[in-house]
Motif scaffolding. Sequence first.
Motif, short mmCIF file in Angstrom:
data_model
loop_
_atom_site.label_atom_id
_atom_site.label_comp_id
_atom_site.label_asym_id
_atom_site.label_seq_id
_atom_site.Cartn_x
_atom_site.Cartn_y
_atom_site.Cartn_z
N ASN A 210 72.93 20.24 -7.29
CA ASN A 210 73.68 20.63 -8.47
C ASN A 210 73.48 19.58 -9.57
OD1 ASN A 210 75.82 18.51 -8.16
ND2 ASN A 210 76.25 19.71 -6.29
N SER A 212 75.57 17.70 -11.18
CA SER A 212 76.36 16.48 -11.01
C SER A 212 75.63 15.46 -10.13
CB SER A 212 77.72 16.83 -10.41
OG SER A 212 78.47 15.67 -10.16
N ASN A 216 74.89 12.02 -11.80
CA ASN A 216 75.77 10.94 -11.37
C ASN A 216 75.24 10.11 -10.20
OD1 ASN A 216 77.67 11.72 -13.31
ND2 ASN A 216 78.63 13.17 -11.90
N ASP A 233 68.41 20.63 -15.37
CA ASP A 233 69.62 19.88 -14.99
C ASP A 233 69.57 19.42 -13.54
OD1 ASP A 233 70.62 20.15 -17.50
OD2 ASP A 233 71.98 21.81 -17.01
#
Length: 634
Positions: A210, A212, A216, A233
């Motif tokens: 994903n 994130s 991150n 992404d």
Amino acid sequence: MTDANDDSPDENETESESTVRDVDTEPTEDHPEPAMTAERFRATLEDLGRPVATAGEVARTLDWTHAEASDALDELAGTGGIERTDVTDDPVVWYPAEFAAFVDREHVVVFPERREIVVEHPEQFTRAQLTQFAHLVDSSGEGAYIYEIREEDVWWSPQDHLDEFIGTIRDVLPERAPDLEEWITSQWDRARQFALTTHPDGYTVLEAANPSLMGNIARQQLDDEHLHAPITDTESWVVEGSESEIKRTLYDAGYPVQDQRDLERGAELDVELGLELREYQREWVEQFLDSGAGVLVGPPGSGKTIAALATLAEVGGETLVLAPSRELAGQWRDQLLAHTDLDPDQIGEYHGGEKSIRPVTIATYRTAGMDRHRKLFDERRWGLIVYDEVHHIPSKVFRRSADLQAKHRLGLSATPVREDNKESEIFTLIGPPIGTDWAKLFEAGFVAEPEVELRYVPWGSEIDREEYASAEGHERRQVAGTNSAKLDAIRSLLDDHADAKALVFVEWLDQGREYAEALGIPFISGETRHAERERLFDEFRRGERTRLIVSRVGDEGIDLPNAEVAIMASGLGGSRRQASQRAGRTMRPAGNSRVYVLATRGTREEDFVRQQLRHLAGKGVRLSEAEIDDPTDP
């Protein structure tokens, strides 16, 4: 621990009570000798509310003196009515003889919060299942095994689906463990968050589950040396050559990376294997081919090299074999010529003695990692890279070879454990562990189980003892390891096995030279010229020579298949891996092999050897202990 007669006062008795009771120990007409029967003992246990009892507890319950109870229990034990055992840090305990029938039964206890499984007297099925999802932490050598389920055990699971993994666990555990299964599920998912794939245009892409995770985790842990600009992404373009560093970095962050790249296999190579595989070797090969990467883990003598040759034939592409030394490189060439239909001109060696690249090339780790040779190996499209003695990979000298690109990676090791706890890097860089329980191979007769005996050696002189007392650190270990009494112990063992082929392992060069001169046996070390080493090893293999003293050069892979006796003069080396390798010099189907480990009594060497032997005991190796008489005792 009390002595065998348990004559000391029970810890709950006061000194005065013990003294009063033990004064009147002789029977009289008014106080006849107390009698103990099996029925009376069981009644005493009921009064105590315990399944076992010490002599002190029996004395208090029956109002006998401690000596009376001890004598009566001894007498009853002689009839077979009860049995006894010594318990660490506690007195001798006694229990009904019928309890012994339950002692050897399997008993499994789970500690979900610690993710530990304690198994007493595990059956073969249980041990085989446990090796699929847990790591053996320790063994008492008396039937008790402690296993731990680590994150990496879930990440590297041989099962394809989570349900299969949990099903294997449920087959072993006495009852469901929901908290443990929940944790396993989380780790299973965690191991599938990142993957390296190949873009249709040919470059490598790092994919995240994903956005994130990509933003991150990956982008925070990695920099411009690893990743170009994002593609989407959840996708990033990987800098060529940084794949291994990306794996290491994300692994350290708690996210193993699935390597799903479509790597080129290189030129076709048609190879036929000239022998039949054992069933477990076929399983190794099949499991490796399913995953495309992995580390074969099995005891010395189990045929990992043969399984690697079978893998080479199945892959059918150009192959690079990496070995720690020229001796091992030469042995690989011999094995390839003996067990495949490859011609000599199809096999090349690339190391200090020879430099030629062929469809199958054998090189040393050190040479393959050197900048001036690296381009030759980088340019080749290898179908398979074999990493022999793969536990070396985390070290600085060898880890550069892990960056070489290949469609398949195969590691080989008897014991992929490291004292620096970096064994996880082995599986991160090469592939998941693939192996068979050592005890299973012992029981099937494929590998001879050596009998390992720990012999406690007294000090050879007061001078040695005083030198040890005044030494510190590594020097203290060396003083214990080179205790002068060990030479006599070795001489005695060699005399006891006069007709056997024997290896004597030493830790220090001076020690090896001293023993060689005193015993008239050649000493092989890293300083021995290559040609001389080969000559002596060949003479040993052919039976022309029956004695050798060997330093650490004999620890890894040197093919000494007929060693019947191994004597470890300086304990078991510096690590658990060395312990297994040295004991493994005698693990061959012929059987009747003996391993003697010498340790100076009352030193840290004794404690260190005990710890290493627990590692062997956990693999099913039989252990025993013996004491060498101290010649200085009157």
